[in-house]
Structures are given as C-alpha cells and as structure tokens.
Write a protein that holds these residues in place. Structure first.
Motif, short mmCIF file in Angstrom:
data_model
loop_
_atom_site.label_atom_id
_atom_site.label_comp_id
_atom_site.label_asym_id
_atom_site.label_seq_id
_atom_site.Cartn_x
_atom_site.Cartn_y
_atom_site.Cartn_z
N LEU A 145 5.47 43.98 68.68
CA LEU A 145 5.36 45.24 69.43
C LEU A 145 6.11 45.16 70.76
CD1 LEU A 145 1.59 46.17 68.84
CD2 LEU A 145 3.62 47.35 67.94
N GLU A 146 5.92 44.05 71.47
CA GLU A 146 6.58 43.83 72.76
C GLU A 146 8.11 43.87 72.59
OE1 GLU A 146 4.58 43.73 75.27
OE2 GLU A 146 4.99 42.10 76.65
N THR A 147 8.60 43.19 71.55
CA THR A 147 10.05 43.11 71.31
C THR A 147 10.59 44.49 70.94
OG1 THR A 147 9.69 40.86 70.50
CG2 THR A 147 11.85 41.85 70.08
N LYS A 148 9.85 45.22 70.09
CA LYS A 148 10.29 46.55 69.66
C LYS A 148 10.42 47.48 70.87
CE LYS A 148 9.31 50.26 66.44
NZ LYS A 148 8.32 50.88 65.54
N GLU A 149 9.45 47.36 71.80
CA GLU A 149 9.44 48.24 72.96
C GLU A 149 10.51 47.88 73.98
OE1 GLU A 149 5.56 49.37 74.46
OE2 GLU A 149 6.28 48.89 76.50
N LYS A 150 10.71 46.54 74.22
CA LYS A 150 11.56 46.12 75.34
C LYS A 150 12.95 45.70 74.95
CE LYS A 150 7.84 44.78 78.40
NZ LYS A 150 6.79 43.78 78.55
N ARG A 151 13.14 45.20 73.72
CA ARG A 151 14.44 44.65 73.32
C ARG A 151 14.79 45.09 71.90
NH1 ARG A 151 16.65 40.29 76.04
NH2 ARG A 151 18.26 40.53 74.46
N GLN A 152 15.25 46.33 71.80
CA GLN A 152 15.67 46.91 70.53
C GLN A 152 16.64 45.99 69.78
OE1 GLN A 152 14.34 49.98 69.81
NE2 GLN A 152 15.21 49.86 67.75
N ASP A 153 17.56 45.36 70.53
CA ASP A 153 18.58 44.49 69.91
C ASP A 153 17.94 43.31 69.20
OD1 ASP A 153 17.84 43.61 72.52
OD2 ASP A 153 19.62 42.35 72.66
N LEU A 154 16.99 42.63 69.87
CA LEU A 154 16.32 41.47 69.27
C LEU A 154 15.43 41.93 68.11
CD1 LEU A 154 15.12 39.37 72.36
CD2 LEU A 154 17.13 39.00 70.90
N TYR A 155 14.80 43.08 68.28
CA TYR A 155 13.89 43.61 67.26
C TYR A 155 14.65 43.86 65.95
CZ TYR A 155 10.59 46.62 64.83
OH TYR A 155 9.75 47.14 63.89
N GLU A 156 15.82 44.48 66.06
CA GLU A 156 16.60 44.79 64.85
C GLU A 156 17.07 43.52 64.15
OE1 GLU A 156 19.48 47.72 66.11
OE2 GLU A 156 17.86 49.19 66.36
N LYS A 157 17.49 42.53 64.97
CA LYS A 157 17.91 41.24 64.41
C LYS A 157 16.76 40.60 63.63
CE LYS A 157 21.29 38.83 67.22
NZ LYS A 157 21.34 37.89 68.34
N HIS A 158 15.55 40.66 64.22
CA HIS A 158 14.37 40.06 63.61
C HIS A 158 14.02 40.78 62.31
CE1 HIS A 158 9.99 39.29 63.16
NE2 HIS A 158 10.38 38.07 63.46
N GLN A 159 14.10 42.11 62.31
CA GLN A 159 13.81 42.91 61.12
C GLN A 159 14.76 42.53 59.97
OE1 GLN A 159 10.75 44.02 62.11
NE2 GLN A 159 11.20 45.86 60.92
N ASN A 160 16.08 42.41 60.32
CA ASN A 160 17.08 42.07 59.30
C ASN A 160 16.85 40.69 58.73
OD1 ASN A 160 18.41 44.53 59.52
ND2 ASN A 160 19.68 43.81 61.21
N LYS A 161 16.50 39.74 59.60
CA LYS A 161 16.27 38.35 59.19
C LYS A 161 15.10 38.26 58.21
CE LYS A 161 14.36 35.35 61.89
NZ LYS A 161 14.07 34.80 63.21
N ASN A 162 14.07 39.11 58.45
CA ASN A 162 12.85 39.04 57.65
C ASN A 162 12.82 40.05 56.50
OD1 ASN A 162 11.26 36.88 59.02
ND2 ASN A 162 11.58 38.23 60.75
N LYS A 163 14.01 40.57 56.16
CA LYS A 163 14.11 41.50 55.02
C LYS A 163 14.03 40.79 53.68
CE LYS A 163 17.55 44.67 55.63
NZ LYS A 163 18.00 45.63 56.60
#
Ligand code: 4G4
Length: 228
Positions: free
Chosen positions: A210-228
């Motif tokens: 939640l923290e990453t999604k709110e504050k660091r869109q760039d890191l959040y998207e990378k994390h989402q792609n990695k865990n696909k």
C-alpha cells in the motif's frame, strides 16, 4: 574492506568518520577509511590543482597530474576506482549490495566543473551518481555511497538489520511503532500487539505494498510485473 577517498577537502569527512555507526565500524576495524588530499600530489611550487578548460567556457577543471598520481599512490590489484559524478550510473540498493563485496574501493571526489577526461579514460572503473541533481563537490556523494556500503559489512549493524526486505524486495518499508502504546490518543495497530507472527508478517507485507503504491508508482509497477 578498505575505502580510500581522494578529495581536496579531507576535513569534510571528519564528522562522518568519527560519529555513530560509521565511527564504531572504523573503531572495530570492520572498515578502514582514509581521506587523502589530492593537493599533496601537486608537485609545482603553488600546489596548483585546477586549470582553465581547453576550448574555453566558464569555470575550471581539476588538472590531471595530481589526481592521477593520487590514484596511482592508492591503487591495488583489487581496487575499484569510482568517480562520483552527475553523469554516473544511479546508485541503487542493488549497486550498494554489489560494491559491498569488494575488498578495496577508491572514491574520487571532483570539484570545480569536474576532472580531465583523460583521467576518467585511463583510471576510473565506474562513474556513479547519487541522484539527478548537481552538488558543489563529490564529497557528499562519496559519503552517501560509503554509508550505503559500510552498513552492509559483516558485524556493522545488529544481527539481521541489513537483510531488511525493504528496497531489496523492491518495496518501501511498512509503518513502524514503538512505545508508548498510546501517543496523543493514537493507538498502535492492534495486530502488532497480538503476538501472532503470521498475522504480523501478512499485515506488514500488505502495508508495504500500500505504501509503495501510494508513494512510488514506479516501484509499485515493477513489483506488480515481477510478481505476475
Ligand atoms: C564531476 C563533474 C556528483 C563531479 C562535475 C558530483 C552531483 C553528483 C562534480 C561536478 C557532483 C551526484 C561540480 C558539477 C561534483 N554533483 N549527483 N559534483 N560538478 O552524484
């Protein structure tokens, strides 16, 4: 690990080398750091270290000879020679992790408009930037890089502290709380007092996301792609 810092202002490093966790790591010989003055390697009468730019333009450059002699004086077969520069590759946790495995680093701090390109070509192994902004000298970047590396060395932090999942996992840290249990009428989240370690781990993971999604869109998207 040995860290040699080449600078025109070695005294800049005194508080860094004598305070807190870094001071303790030096005391305990977990790291050896020496800040040397590039001016000591200027052999002319006036100990000159800067000169005008060929081709004109404003500002001065660091002359190649004193800098090259300073690097050669410190160099070793294992050494990685690093120039802190706004043109360098960006410092990340992954890069700090990699450099923490080295036995000898030589950090070159530039001043004025930078250093002669021939020294970069002949002696610099890596150019590193701590972020996309310009500073008056490479001293603060050298301290930032040293700090990021030294805290990873064995024994410098308490057991496990440096293995923290945050950033290495690609996510920001979850919110943290200490005593008192109620501060200005605000309670610590219930789950942290539950003693249920599985529930606490799940809550922290969720909060990190939640923290990453709110504050660091760039890191959040990378994390989402990695865990696909
Ligand atoms: C090299 C070239 C690093 C070094 C020019 C160094 C920012 C960073 C310097 C300069 C630095 C960074 C004086 C412009 C020293 N500034 N982002 N300054 N300048 O890591």
């Amino acid at each position: 690990m040995k860290i040699d810092i080449l600078t025109l202002f070695p005294e800049f490093f005194t508080p860094f080398l004598t305070t807190s966790i870094i001071g303790r790591a030096i005391e305990a010989e977990q790291v050896h750091i020496e800040a040397s003055n590039i001016r000591d390697f200027a052999y002319d009468k006036h100990k000159r270290v800067d000169d005008y730019c060929f081709g004109g333009g404003p500002g001065m450059l660091m002359k190649p000879e004193p800098l090259a002699r300073a690097i050669d004086d410190k160099n070793s077969d294992e050494a990685i020679v690093i120039f802190l520069s706004p043109k360098g590759e960006l410092l990340t946790q992954a890069l700090a992790d990699e450099l923490a495995l080295s036995s000898h680093l030589i950090l070159v701090c530039g001043h004025y408009e930078g250093i002669d390109q021939r020294v970069i070509d002949s002696r610099i192994h890596r150019e590193i930037s701590i972020g996309d902004y310009v500073l008056t000298g490479g001293e603060l970047p050298a301290m930032v890089l040293s700090d990021a590396i030294i805290r990873l060395l064995p024994g410098v932090l308490g057991e496990g502290s440096a293995d923290d999942e945050s950033l290495r996992s690609g996510l920001l840290e979850y919110p943290q709380y200490t005593r008192p249990r109620v501060f200005e009428g605000i309670e610590v989240p219930e789950v942290l007092l539950s003693g249920n370690h599985k529930a606490i781990d799940d809550w922290r993971k969720e909060q990190s996301i939640l923290e990453t999604k709110e504050k660091r869109q760039d890191l959040y998207e990378k994390h989402q792609n990695k865990n696909k």
